[in-house]
Scaffold this active site. Structure first.
Site, mmCIF file in Angstrom:
data_model
loop_
_atom_site.group_PDB
_atom_site.id
_atom_site.type_symbol
_atom_site.label_atom_id
_atom_site.label_comp_id
_atom_site.label_asym_id
_atom_site.label_seq_id
_atom_site.Cartn_x
_atom_site.Cartn_y
_atom_site.Cartn_z
ATOM 1 N N ASP A 104 2.479 4.224 8.847
ATOM 2 C CA ASP A 104 3.142 3.678 7.651
ATOM 3 C C ASP A 104 4.619 3.483 7.974
ATOM 4 O OD1 ASP A 104 2.940 4.578 4.140
ATOM 5 O OD2 ASP A 104 4.412 3.341 5.164
ATOM 6 N N ASP A 144 2.451 -2.906 5.775
ATOM 7 C CA ASP A 144 3.150 -1.894 6.581
ATOM 8 C C ASP A 144 2.316 -0.669 6.899
ATOM 9 O OD1 ASP A 144 3.277 -0.334 4.184
ATOM 10 O OD2 ASP A 144 5.183 0.518 4.852
ATOM 11 N N GLU A 145 1.015 -0.737 6.655
ATOM 12 C CA GLU A 145 0.204 0.467 6.736
ATOM 13 C C GLU A 145 -1.156 0.169 7.344
ATOM 14 O OE1 GLU A 145 -1.043 3.291 3.259
ATOM 15 O OE2 GLU A 145 0.405 1.830 2.589
HETATM 16 P P1 TTP Z 1 5.283 1.859 0.933
HETATM 17 O O1 TTP Z 1 4.786 2.170 2.307
HETATM 18 O O2 TTP Z 1 4.633 2.539 -0.209
HETATM 19 O O3 TTP Z 1 6.838 2.191 0.832
HETATM 20 P P2 TTP Z 1 7.986 1.998 1.890
HETATM 21 O O4 TTP Z 1 7.478 1.581 3.218
HETATM 22 O O5 TTP Z 1 9.027 1.081 1.294
HETATM 23 O O6 TTP Z 1 8.641 3.422 1.975
HETATM 24 P P3 TTP Z 1 8.031 4.753 2.648
HETATM 25 O O7 TTP Z 1 9.022 5.122 3.723
HETATM 26 O O8 TTP Z 1 7.984 5.765 1.568
HETATM 27 O O9 TTP Z 1 6.685 4.397 3.203
HETATM 28 O O10 TTP Z 1 5.184 0.306 0.678
HETATM 29 C C1 TTP Z 1 5.404 -0.633 1.703
HETATM 30 C C2 TTP Z 1 6.067 -1.862 1.152
HETATM 31 O O11 TTP Z 1 5.286 -2.430 0.115
HETATM 32 C C3 TTP Z 1 7.416 -1.587 0.549
HETATM 33 O O12 TTP Z 1 8.455 -1.624 1.518
HETATM 34 C C4 TTP Z 1 7.544 -2.659 -0.495
HETATM 35 C C5 TTP Z 1 6.128 -2.954 -0.906
HETATM 36 N N1 TTP Z 1 5.833 -2.310 -2.215
HETATM 37 C C6 TTP Z 1 5.992 -3.064 -3.372
HETATM 38 O O13 TTP Z 1 6.333 -4.250 -3.318
HETATM 39 N N2 TTP Z 1 5.754 -2.444 -4.590
HETATM 40 C C7 TTP Z 1 5.390 -1.123 -4.691
HETATM 41 O O14 TTP Z 1 5.198 -0.619 -5.810
HETATM 42 C C8 TTP Z 1 5.220 -0.368 -3.483
HETATM 43 C C9 TTP Z 1 4.826 1.084 -3.555
HETATM 44 C C10 TTP Z 1 5.453 -1.000 -2.281
HETATM 45 MG MG MG Z 2 5.811 2.505 4.081
#
Ligand code: TTP
Ligand code: MG
Length: 363
Positions: A14, A109-110
């Site tokens: 992630d 991203d995952e």
């Molecule tokens: P996430 O992996 O949930 O968050 P992140 O990568 O920004 O932060 P973390 O370090 O905690 O993993 O989500 C990945 C991307 O998806 C995030 O950068 C933006 C998008 N996203 C949205 O557009 N809306 C949302 O509600 C979430 C949770 C994510």
């Molecule tokens: Mg993330």
């Protein structure tokens, strides 16, 4: 592939603060500053994500942007640039695919990887995860967090435990104890509504969940009850399901009144082909084969196909082939109730077929 006995080796990757991290990479002036990506603060939009510097102020994903502004008025508010995020997503996917074909993307991203059959690093999932993180940083300039465990549920939890730039292992010995101590709200797949329902039933932690019988959980949560019963014991059999690259993409439409004019038919086909070309460009794919589908008014369906030696470029390139294929049907002589176009022999723009065989040790 030979069946592997013993526990599986699952990695969950992630990216950290993904959209915001890409912005900070591309615009150095935003580095070390609170960055909020999403709707503008004076709109009804919400926060997609924010940099770790912004999280200190309590800003979170899905929060109204106006609220984020109140929490941190000096934050930098940016609109998302999806094309840049998709590019990184492709890069990290390619890195993962050099270790195993069993890669299941969850979002841009995952992804989950099943590396049970991967022999790199003597099969050490932890070392593989570390190497994936290293290559992601080297290729994209961004940091990722990795969770390593023996199933998807625990790998996902693990990737969150050491963020950002984390690497966390939950062994089979640790798994059940880990789950016991976790609040149920932290379980992936248990959303706000289920969490509230569990709390009302006195289920606050994994331990509470484990104490309930399968019958009781099924009664309250239906089919999901079985999954909860399993994960409470650190068990999760769900396989990592690789995303299948698309073999073709198509458009079709059935007309309110049957068509009898070939010029009209070609115009309709042109619109569909234009839409498909747009979708291809968006996915950075090219196509080399074309199939026309015609359903006559008597419901008889015929298809005509053509494969070229090089990909189509634009609509002007495709139209003569569509006209040729249409000429090979009885359209016009017979009335037509449906027309469809599909493109196949898809390749990535760099010329690689989408069904690429990945060499586990190619890097
Ligand atoms: P996430 O992996 O949930 O968050 P992140 O990568 O920004 O932060 P973390 O370090 O905690 O993993 O989500 C990945 C991307 O998806 C995030 O950068 C933006 C998008 N996203 C949205 O557009 N809306 C949302 O509600 C979430 C949770 C994510
Ligand atoms: Mg993330």
């Amino acid at each position: 592939m030979a069946e592997i006995s013993g526990p599986r080796k699952i990695i969950h990757i992630d990216m950290d603060a993904f959209f915001a991290a890409v912005e900070q990479r591309d615009f150095p002036e935003y580095r070390n500053r609170p960055v909020v990506v999403g709707g503008p603060p004076d709109s009804r939009g919400v926060v997609s994500t924010c940099s770790y510097e912004a999280r200190v102020f309590g800003i979170r994903s899905a929060m109204p942007s106006s609220q984020a502004y109140r929490l941190c008025p000096h934050a930098i508010f940016l609109r998302p640039r999806f094309e840049a995020y998709r590019e990184v997503s492709r890069q990290i996917r390619q890195i993962m695919l050099t270790f195993t074909e069993r890669v299941e993307p969850l979002s841009l991203d995952e992804a989950y990887l099943d590396v049970s059959a991967c022999q790199a690093y003597q099969g050490s999932a932890t070392l593989i995860a570390r190497e994936i993180k290293r290559r992601i940083r080297e290729t994209t300039g961004l940091s990722a967090s990795a969770g390593v465990s023996y199933n998807k549920f625990l790998a996902k939890i693990a990737s969150d435990l050491d963020k950002p730039d984390g690497l966390y292992l939950i062994t089979p010995e640790q798994g059940p104890g880990f789950v016991e101590n976790l609040p149920v709200g932290r379980f992936h797949g248990i959303g706000k509504a289920t969490e509230a329902k569990m709390q009302a039933l006195g289920i606050l932690t994994g331990k509470d969940l484990k104490a309930r019988s399968l019958e009781e959980l099924s009664l309250h949560f239906g089919k999901a009850g079985r999954h909860y019963h399993q994960i409470a014991r650190g068990l999760d059999e769900r396989p990592v399901v690789p995303s299948r690259p698309r073999k073709s993409m198509g458009e079709e439409s059935t007309f309110q009144t049957d068509l009898d004019d070939k010029v009209e038919m070609l115009a309709r086909l042109e619109t569909m082909a234009g839409e498909l070309l747009r979708q291809l460009a968006q996915k950075r794919l090219t196509a080399r084969a074309l199939t026309l589908k015609v359903r006559y008014e008597n419901f008889v369906l015929v298809t005509r196909s053509k494969t070229l030696s090089r990909p189509f470029f634009d609509l002007a390139d495709v139209i003569p082939h569509l006209a040729e294929l249409l000429g090979k049907t009885e359209a016009g002589t017979r009335r037509v109730r449906l027309l469809g176009v599909s493109f196949s022999a898809l390749s990535e723009e760099d010329g690689q077929p989408t069904f690429r065989q990945y060499d586990l040790f190619s890097l």
